[in-house]
Motif scaffolding. Sequence first.
Motif, PDB file in Angstrom:
ATOM      1  N   SER A 273       0.672  -1.222   0.084  1.00 30.39           N
ATOM      2  CA  SER A 273      -0.014   0.021   0.095  1.00 30.39           C
ATOM      3  C   SER A 273       0.764   1.166   0.119  1.00 30.39           C
ATOM      4  N   GLY A 274       2.203   1.233   0.589  1.00 31.09           N
ATOM      5  CA  GLY A 274       3.000   2.207   0.703  1.00 31.09           C
ATOM      6  C   GLY A 274       2.669   3.256   1.787  1.00 31.09           C
ATOM      7  N   ASP A 275       1.851   2.670   2.622  1.00 23.90           N
ATOM      8  CA  ASP A 275       1.670   3.474   4.099  1.00 23.90           C
ATOM      9  C   ASP A 275       2.715   3.912   4.759  1.00 23.90           C
ATOM     10  N   GLU A 276       3.356   5.100   4.855  1.00 23.74           N
ATOM     11  CA  GLU A 276       4.569   5.274   5.539  1.00 23.74           C
ATOM     12  C   GLU A 276       4.757   4.813   6.837  1.00 23.74           C
ATOM     13  N   ALA A 277       3.625   5.004   7.673  1.00 20.46           N
ATOM     14  CA  ALA A 277       3.866   4.309   8.912  1.00 20.46           C
ATOM     15  C   ALA A 277       3.897   2.749   8.991  1.00 20.46           C
ATOM     16  N   LEU A 278       3.105   2.267   8.277  1.00 22.87           N
ATOM     17  CA  LEU A 278       3.204   0.933   8.208  1.00 22.87           C
ATOM     18  C   LEU A 278       4.715   0.373   7.527  1.00 22.87           C
ATOM     19  N   VAL A 279       5.149   1.005   6.665  1.00 20.79           N
ATOM     20  CA  VAL A 279       6.792   0.704   6.184  1.00 20.79           C
ATOM     21  C   VAL A 279       7.561   0.846   7.390  1.00 20.79           C
ATOM     22  N   ALA A 280       7.455   2.125   7.939  1.00 25.63           N
ATOM     23  CA  ALA A 280       8.093   2.378   9.309  1.00 25.63           C
ATOM     24  C   ALA A 280       8.168   1.123  10.289  1.00 25.63           C
ATOM     25  N   SER A 281       7.115   0.852  10.594  1.00 21.80           N
ATOM     26  CA  SER A 281       6.678  -0.355  11.389  1.00 21.80           C
ATOM     27  C   SER A 281       7.327  -1.688  10.847  1.00 21.80           C
ATOM     28  N   ALA A 282       7.198  -1.924   9.586  1.00 17.45           N
ATOM     29  CA  ALA A 282       7.720  -3.157   8.940  1.00 17.45           C
ATOM     30  C   ALA A 282       9.189  -3.278   9.306  1.00 17.45           C
ATOM     31  N   VAL A 283       9.753  -2.269   8.975  1.00 17.77           N
ATOM     32  CA  VAL A 283      11.277  -2.156   9.263  1.00 17.77           C
ATOM     33  C   VAL A 283      11.701  -2.720  10.597  1.00 17.77           C
ATOM     34  N   GLU A 284      11.062  -2.215  11.770  1.00 12.93           N
ATOM     35  CA  GLU A 284      11.336  -2.487  12.881  1.00 12.93           C
ATOM     36  C   GLU A 284      11.072  -4.109  13.076  1.00 12.93           C
ATOM     37  N   GLU A 285       9.873  -4.541  12.827  1.00 15.60           N
ATOM     38  CA  GLU A 285       9.359  -5.647  12.946  1.00 15.60           C
ATOM     39  C   GLU A 285      10.137  -6.812  12.161  1.00 15.60           C
ATOM     40  N   LEU A 286      10.666  -6.481  11.103  1.00 13.43           N
ATOM     41  CA  LEU A 286      11.535  -7.304  10.212  1.00 13.43           C
ATOM     42  C   LEU A 286      13.054  -7.246  11.007  1.00 13.43           C
ATOM     43  N   LEU A 287      13.627  -6.161  11.692  1.00 11.37           N
ATOM     44  CA  LEU A 287      14.773  -6.285  12.356  1.00 11.37           C
ATOM     45  C   LEU A 287      14.600  -7.117  13.332  1.00 11.37           C
ATOM     46  N   ARG A 288      13.369  -7.086  14.040  1.00 16.91           N
ATOM     47  CA  ARG A 288      13.330  -7.845  15.491  1.00 16.91           C
ATOM     48  C   ARG A 288      13.019  -9.394  14.870  1.00 16.91           C
ATOM     49  N   TYR A 289      12.523  -9.815  13.949  1.00 17.94           N
ATOM     50  CA  TYR A 289      11.952 -10.980  13.616  1.00 17.94           C
ATOM     51  C   TYR A 289      13.206 -11.680  12.962  1.00 17.94           C
ATOM     52  N   LEU A 290      13.935 -11.063  12.093  1.00 18.77           N
ATOM     53  CA  LEU A 290      15.161 -11.670  11.575  1.00 18.77           C
ATOM     54  C   LEU A 290      16.603 -11.748  12.256  1.00 18.77           C
ATOM     55  N   ASN A 291      16.836 -10.511  12.944  1.00 20.20           N
ATOM     56  CA  ASN A 291      17.917 -10.381  13.878  1.00 20.20           C
ATOM     57  C   ASN A 291      19.191 -11.046  13.169  1.00 20.20           C
ATOM     58  N   ILE A 292      19.638 -10.457  12.022  1.00 24.67           N
ATOM     59  CA  ILE A 292      20.706 -11.153  11.259  1.00 24.67           C
ATOM     60  C   ILE A 292      22.008 -11.250  12.044  1.00 24.67           C
ATOM     61  N   THR A 293      22.167 -10.338  13.312  1.00 21.48           N
ATOM     62  CA  THR A 293      23.466 -10.808  14.128  1.00 21.48           C
ATOM     63  C   THR A 293      23.252 -11.948  14.866  1.00 21.48           C
ATOM     64  N   HIS A 294      23.440 -13.160  14.313  1.00 22.45           N
ATOM     65  CA  HIS A 294      22.953 -14.423  14.889  1.00 22.45           C
ATOM     66  C   HIS A 294      23.841 -15.213  15.862  1.00 22.45           C
ATOM     67  N   ASN A 295      25.143 -14.572  15.917  1.00 20.90           N
ATOM     68  CA  ASN A 295      26.239 -15.225  16.838  1.00 20.90           C
ATOM     69  C   ASN A 295      26.204 -14.791  17.972  1.00 20.90           C
ATOM     70  N   GLY A 296      25.416 -13.805  18.512  1.00 19.83           N
ATOM     71  CA  GLY A 296      25.279 -13.266  19.653  1.00 19.83           C
ATOM     72  C   GLY A 296      26.113 -11.995  19.717  1.00 19.83           C
ATOM     73  N   ARG A 297      25.950 -10.916  20.692  1.00 19.67           N
ATOM     74  CA  ARG A 297      27.168 -10.039  20.817  1.00 19.67           C
ATOM     75  C   ARG A 297      27.799 -10.572  22.003  1.00 19.67           C
ATOM     76  N   ARG A 298      29.367 -10.365  22.041  1.00 18.85           N
ATOM     77  CA  ARG A 298      29.990 -10.873  22.799  1.00 18.85           C
ATOM     78  C   ARG A 298      30.651  -9.880  23.932  1.00 18.85           C
ATOM     79  N   ARG A 299      30.622 -10.232  24.946  1.00 20.62           N
ATOM     80  CA  ARG A 299      31.247  -9.359  26.257  1.00 20.62           C
ATOM     81  C   ARG A 299      32.052 -10.066  27.287  1.00 20.62           C
ATOM     82  N   VAL A 300      32.650  -9.603  28.218  1.00 18.36           N
ATOM     83  CA  VAL A 300      33.390 -10.149  29.271  1.00 18.36           C
ATOM     84  C   VAL A 300      33.004  -9.296  30.508  1.00 18.36           C
ATOM     85  N   ALA A 301      32.970 -10.028  31.684  1.00 19.07           N
ATOM     86  CA  ALA A 301      32.743  -9.217  32.786  1.00 19.07           C
ATOM     87  C   ALA A 301      33.896  -8.783  33.462  1.00 19.07           C
TER      88      ALA A 301
END
Length: 408
Positions: A273-301
């Motif tokens: 439909s090209g609805d701008e609000a839905l497009v912006a929402s879709a970007v966030e949802e696809l980032l959440r759903y797919l999460n392409i950084t799939h090796n985890g974020r690495r840290r040390v205490a």
Amino acid sequence: MTSTTAQAADDTVEAPSFPMARASGCPFDPPPALMSRQEEARLVRVRLADGSTPWLVTRHADQRALMGDPRVSSDPSNPGYPSGSPIPPGGSKISFILMDDPEHSRLRRMITSWFTTRRVARMRSAIQQLVDDKIDELLAGPKPVDLVEAFALPVPSLVICELLGVPYADHDFFQDNSKAIIKRGTPPEERTAAHQALTEYLSRLVGDKMEKPGDDLLSGLAERVREGELTRGEAAQMGVLLLIAGHETTANMIALGTLALLEHPEQLDALRSGDEALVASAVEELLRYLNITHNGRRRVALEDIEVGDVVVRAGEGLIMANDIGNRDPRVFEDGDHLDLSRQARRHLAFGFGVHQCLGQQLARLELQVVYGTLYRRIPTLALATDLDSVPFKHDGAVYGVYELPVTW
């Protein structure tokens, strides 16, 4: 507390290997074994290729808290950092992304102004034109076509080249070396050689900008070098980071997001439909759903840290499994379902805390333009093969597809 040194040692006996395999036929979902750990406990031990057994942080709230905790380090030179493989002699950090404050903040502040929301917004018309031009080329060319090669990779590569002041004619060189750096199975010596080649390339460009500056980010870094605020090596390292991050992640989100939408036609229909609000929402949802950084974020205490009834000891590694954090039912109801209308801005696809992705606004803009244009202009876009034949990137730090044959 229930966690002691003896108990922690016992916990490692049956620690599962990490990363874990995704289920066959479920390429968009985190590994089932990883998902089950989230229900078992907030923190669980996992075993890396080098035999180390860091803590896997399974839940959204704990990941967010630890990524914002100054007692947690991103520096792989600290003992206990969960790299999973030995760092070869001469191995380099990729600029400030693997540094702690105050050095991290000192370097990051030098380029923050290039990625502000206002400055990025001014790039929209240029990115829109670029996307339209690439779609014109798709429509005029043969089909089926590999969407990765013809569209998903060129768009963000051209954008980051323009921003940095890097000749796009050199894209084969920097894309090949970028792949070697982020591919999980690349031998350490080859990864170091690829990193060195990119660093030398960017160093030469910084030198050129010192002689003939332009209106680009590398010229801005070159000015910092002239003023003594930055070494040429530091400027080159920052260039490497931005060049890799600026095209690899967005390219994979374009291709993998397109595939996910093609597999969810009712969601794709709404997006056309090209609805701008839905497009912006879709970007966030696809980032959440797919999460392409799939090796985890690495840290040390760096100090002892209590997480629920567990004490993470100083020198113990931490892996933030953001792919399951972004499916955590405590935050995202029915999180395994793709819903483009979901309010998903609390996702952790860009990380959190001082190391949150600097280029997230640019990535959002590129994805908004692509997702808001491609499927509207090519409404009959379809996968030109079956899902099982699509080659997924199970072997890298960034998840996606190597090829995406499409037709219309």
